[in-house]
Design a protein around this motif. Structure first.
Motif, PDB file in Angstrom:
ATOM      1  N   VAL A 127      -0.483 -29.946  69.076  1.00 37.46           N
ATOM      2  CA  VAL A 127      -1.708 -30.418  68.408  1.00 37.46           C
ATOM      3  C   VAL A 127      -2.804 -29.367  68.539  1.00 37.46           C
ATOM      4  O   VAL A 127      -3.505 -29.057  67.572  1.00 37.46           O
ATOM      5  CB  VAL A 127      -2.178 -31.774  69.001  1.00 37.46           C
ATOM      6  N   VAL A 172     -14.859 -36.495  64.458  1.00 45.81           N
ATOM      7  CA  VAL A 172     -14.429 -37.887  64.260  1.00 45.81           C
ATOM      8  C   VAL A 172     -13.252 -38.243  65.173  1.00 45.81           C
ATOM      9  O   VAL A 172     -13.270 -39.281  65.835  1.00 45.81           O
ATOM     10  CB  VAL A 172     -14.061 -38.133  62.775  1.00 45.81           C
ATOM     11  N   GLY A 173     -12.253 -37.356  65.217  1.00 47.90           N
ATOM     12  CA  GLY A 173     -11.023 -37.680  65.950  1.00 47.90           C
ATOM     13  C   GLY A 173     -11.122 -37.490  67.445  1.00 47.90           C
ATOM     14  O   GLY A 173     -10.496 -38.227  68.201  1.00 47.90           O
ATOM     15  N   VAL A 174     -11.861 -36.493  67.887  1.00 49.15           N
ATOM     16  CA  VAL A 174     -11.936 -36.203  69.325  1.00 49.15           C
ATOM     17  C   VAL A 174     -13.221 -36.755  69.930  1.00 49.15           C
ATOM     18  O   VAL A 174     -13.195 -37.440  70.948  1.00 49.15           O
ATOM     19  CB  VAL A 174     -11.836 -34.670  69.580  1.00 49.15           C
ATOM     20  N   LEU A 212     -12.543 -35.241  55.428  1.00 50.69           N
ATOM     21  CA  LEU A 212     -11.730 -35.816  56.493  1.00 50.69           C
ATOM     22  C   LEU A 212     -10.299 -36.026  56.010  1.00 50.69           C
ATOM     23  O   LEU A 212      -9.333 -35.711  56.707  1.00 50.69           O
ATOM     24  CB  LEU A 212     -12.358 -37.147  56.919  1.00 50.69           C
ATOM     25  N   ARG A 258      -7.122 -34.104  57.528  1.00 48.05           N
ATOM     26  CA  ARG A 258      -5.977 -34.848  58.085  1.00 48.05           C
ATOM     27  C   ARG A 258      -4.679 -34.386  57.460  1.00 48.05           C
ATOM     28  O   ARG A 258      -3.673 -34.204  58.134  1.00 48.05           O
ATOM     29  CB  ARG A 258      -6.164 -36.342  57.823  1.00 48.05           C
ATOM     30  N   LEU A 282      -3.796 -31.083  58.889  1.00 45.85           N
ATOM     31  CA  LEU A 282      -3.321 -31.210  60.271  1.00 45.85           C
ATOM     32  C   LEU A 282      -1.878 -31.703  60.269  1.00 45.85           C
ATOM     33  O   LEU A 282      -1.035 -31.182  61.011  1.00 45.85           O
ATOM     34  CB  LEU A 282      -4.218 -32.175  61.055  1.00 45.85           C
ATOM     35  N   ASP A 283      -1.591 -32.688  59.438  1.00 49.62           N
ATOM     36  CA  ASP A 283      -0.213 -33.188  59.323  1.00 49.62           C
ATOM     37  C   ASP A 283       0.725 -32.059  58.927  1.00 49.62           C
ATOM     38  O   ASP A 283       1.816 -31.916  59.462  1.00 49.62           O
ATOM     39  CB  ASP A 283      -0.147 -34.313  58.284  1.00 49.62           C
ATOM     40  N   ARG A 338       4.632 -32.314  59.700  1.00 52.81           N
ATOM     41  CA  ARG A 338       5.008 -33.709  59.467  1.00 52.81           C
ATOM     42  C   ARG A 338       5.221 -34.038  57.996  1.00 52.81           C
ATOM     43  O   ARG A 338       6.111 -34.776  57.650  1.00 52.81           O
ATOM     44  CB  ARG A 338       3.940 -34.626  60.062  1.00 52.81           C
ATOM     45  N   SER A 357      -9.956 -44.049  59.044  1.00 47.86           N
ATOM     46  CA  SER A 357      -9.449 -42.695  59.229  1.00 47.86           C
ATOM     47  C   SER A 357      -9.214 -42.365  60.693  1.00 47.86           C
ATOM     48  O   SER A 357      -8.402 -41.540  61.027  1.00 47.86           O
ATOM     49  CB  SER A 357     -10.439 -41.695  58.638  1.00 47.86           C
ATOM     50  N   ARG A 358      -9.957 -43.061  61.577  1.00 43.35           N
ATOM     51  CA  ARG A 358      -9.836 -42.740  62.995  1.00 43.35           C
ATOM     52  C   ARG A 358      -8.583 -43.313  63.626  1.00 43.35           C
ATOM     53  O   ARG A 358      -8.230 -42.959  64.724  1.00 43.35           O
ATOM     54  CB  ARG A 358     -11.084 -43.210  63.745  1.00 43.35           C
ATOM     55  N   GLU A 383      -5.596 -43.306  61.985  1.00 44.39           N
ATOM     56  CA  GLU A 383      -4.451 -42.634  61.382  1.00 44.39           C
ATOM     57  C   GLU A 383      -3.638 -41.952  62.490  1.00 44.39           C
ATOM     58  O   GLU A 383      -4.202 -41.511  63.489  1.00 44.39           O
ATOM     59  CB  GLU A 383      -4.950 -41.577  60.413  1.00 44.39           C
ATOM     60  N   SER A 392      -2.299 -39.007  62.709  1.00 43.78           N
ATOM     61  CA  SER A 392      -2.719 -37.633  63.016  1.00 43.78           C
ATOM     62  C   SER A 392      -4.002 -37.629  63.838  1.00 43.78           C
ATOM     63  O   SER A 392      -4.197 -36.790  64.711  1.00 43.78           O
ATOM     64  CB  SER A 392      -2.921 -36.836  61.733  1.00 43.78           C
ATOM     65  N   MET A 393      -4.880 -38.606  63.567  1.00 47.26           N
ATOM     66  CA  MET A 393      -6.126 -38.678  64.319  1.00 47.26           C
ATOM     67  C   MET A 393      -5.855 -39.187  65.733  1.00 47.26           C
ATOM     68  O   MET A 393      -6.503 -38.773  66.684  1.00 47.26           O
ATOM     69  CB  MET A 393      -7.131 -39.605  63.613  1.00 47.26           C
ATOM     70  N   GLU A 441      -3.274 -38.624  67.445  1.00 48.65           N
ATOM     71  CA  GLU A 441      -2.685 -37.547  68.238  1.00 48.65           C
ATOM     72  C   GLU A 441      -3.743 -36.613  68.815  1.00 48.65           C
ATOM     73  O   GLU A 441      -3.510 -35.937  69.809  1.00 48.65           O
ATOM     74  CB  GLU A 441      -1.682 -36.759  67.389  1.00 48.65           C
ATOM     75  N   LEU A 442      -4.903 -36.584  68.179  1.00 52.38           N
ATOM     76  CA  LEU A 442      -5.973 -35.727  68.705  1.00 52.38           C
ATOM     77  C   LEU A 442      -6.439 -36.208  70.069  1.00 52.38           C
ATOM     78  O   LEU A 442      -7.029 -35.455  70.834  1.00 52.38           O
ATOM     79  CB  LEU A 442      -7.156 -35.703  67.730  1.00 52.38           C
ATOM     80  N   SER A 443      -6.153 -37.483  70.363  1.00 49.27           N
ATOM     81  CA  SER A 443      -6.594 -38.023  71.656  1.00 49.27           C
ATOM     82  C   SER A 443      -5.775 -37.459  72.815  1.00 49.27           C
ATOM     83  O   SER A 443      -6.150 -37.651  73.975  1.00 49.27           O
ATOM     84  CB  SER A 443      -6.516 -39.542  71.647  1.00 49.27           C
TER      85      SER A 443
END
Lengths: 195, 87
Positions: free
Chosen positions: A125, A143-145, A168, A172, A175-176, A181, B6-7, B9, B11-12, B14-16
């Motif tokens: 990742v 947004v994600g982190v 976004l 995404r 990133l996929d 993926r 979106s958060r 998803e 892929s999102m 996995e960011l965690s």
């Protein structure tokens, strides 16, 4: 940090209270550092930009609006500093591959399979994220982190909510793709043929 | 799909897994020290000065004295310039 605490801290920052600065620092220092490090793909650059971000907060503390949202404010400053730095250094986005391995590999001692798998996923990742353009990285990180709402991320990036939604979605998809993926979707293809 | 979806998803999510790293302690200490120093400077600037204010007669006399000396100097310069050109 709840909104009430945040508003109280903003009020104390406006009065130049060093204790309020320490509280904000404790809350956001590591988060901003990780955001900047992954955005810039360099720990040294991240530390420089982070220090400048805090100095900006101190310099502008007395002029903050009473209802300032500290998180978005700090991320906005950090992001703007990164892009200023980028412009001055003219960093080429295409050099991403050479900059992977930003973080230490972790413990050298043997670890159980689950830990190894988790590290492997994290490495993948981290690598996929680092390979994306900065514009994609920033929205995924915010947004994600960092857990900002897309509306807050839109404010940080200075775009509308609709533009943020599109960015976004595109980030995404990229990133996929970077994670191996999926094949590029219509959004990606449309973006790639657009000059 | 809404923007908030979106958060969640994959892929999102996995960011965690990304580790939260800490910046170097020496640099962090330097940063806080610099920020505290700036705040202390701001506080000093904002607070009223500790030096006693000059008396009223001095506050009025000083500008008058300086203004008078400037006027004398200027008149002398003009007088000499006129003499030099024969007026």
């Amino acid at each position: 940090m709840d909104r009430e605490t945040e508003l109280a801290l903003v009020g104390r920052l406006r009065e130049g209270d060093a204790g309020a600065f320490d509280a904000v620092y404790a809350e956001y220092h590591a988060r901003l550092y990780n955001f900047l490090a992954r955005l810039s793909r360099s720990r040294d650059v991240a530390e420089d930009l982070l220090e400048e971000t805090w100095l900006r907060l101190v310099a502008h503390g007395r002029r903050l609006q009473a209802d300032t949202r500290l998180g978005p404010w700090l991320y906005t400053v950090a992001r703007n500093l990164f892009y200023s730095y980028n412009r001055s250094r003219q960093i080429d986005e295409s050099c991403a591959a050479g900059l992977l391995g930003l973080w230490p590999a972790g413990t050298r001692q043997p670890s159980p399979f689950e830990e190894a798998a988790a590290r492997e996923l994290e490495r993948r990742v981290e690598g996929a994220l680092a390979s994306l353009p900065a514009r994609d990285r920033e929205v995924l990180l915010l947004v994600g982190v960092e857990g900002l709402a897309p509306a807050e991320a839109a404010t940080v990036c200075g775009v509308t909510a609709e533009t943020m939604r599109q960015r976004l979605s595109r980030a995404r998809a990229r990133l996929d793709l970077a994670l191996g993926r999926t094949a590029p979707g219509p959004v990606m293809l449309a973006r790639e043929v657009t000059p | 799909m809404t923007a908030d979806d979106s958060r969640v998803e994959p892929s999102m999510r996995e960011l965690s897994v990304l580790t939260v790293h800490a910046p170097g302690p020496a640099r962090a200490a330097r940063t806080t020290a610099r920020c505290h120093a700036v705040m202390a400077r701001q506080r000093r600037r904002a607070s009223p000065t500790m030096a006693p204010a000059p008396p009223v007669w001095r506050r009025r006399l000083e500008p008058a004295l300086v203004g008078g000396l400037c006027a004398v100097f200027l008149l002398e310069v003009i007088g000499r310039a006129l003499k030099l050109y024969g007026f």
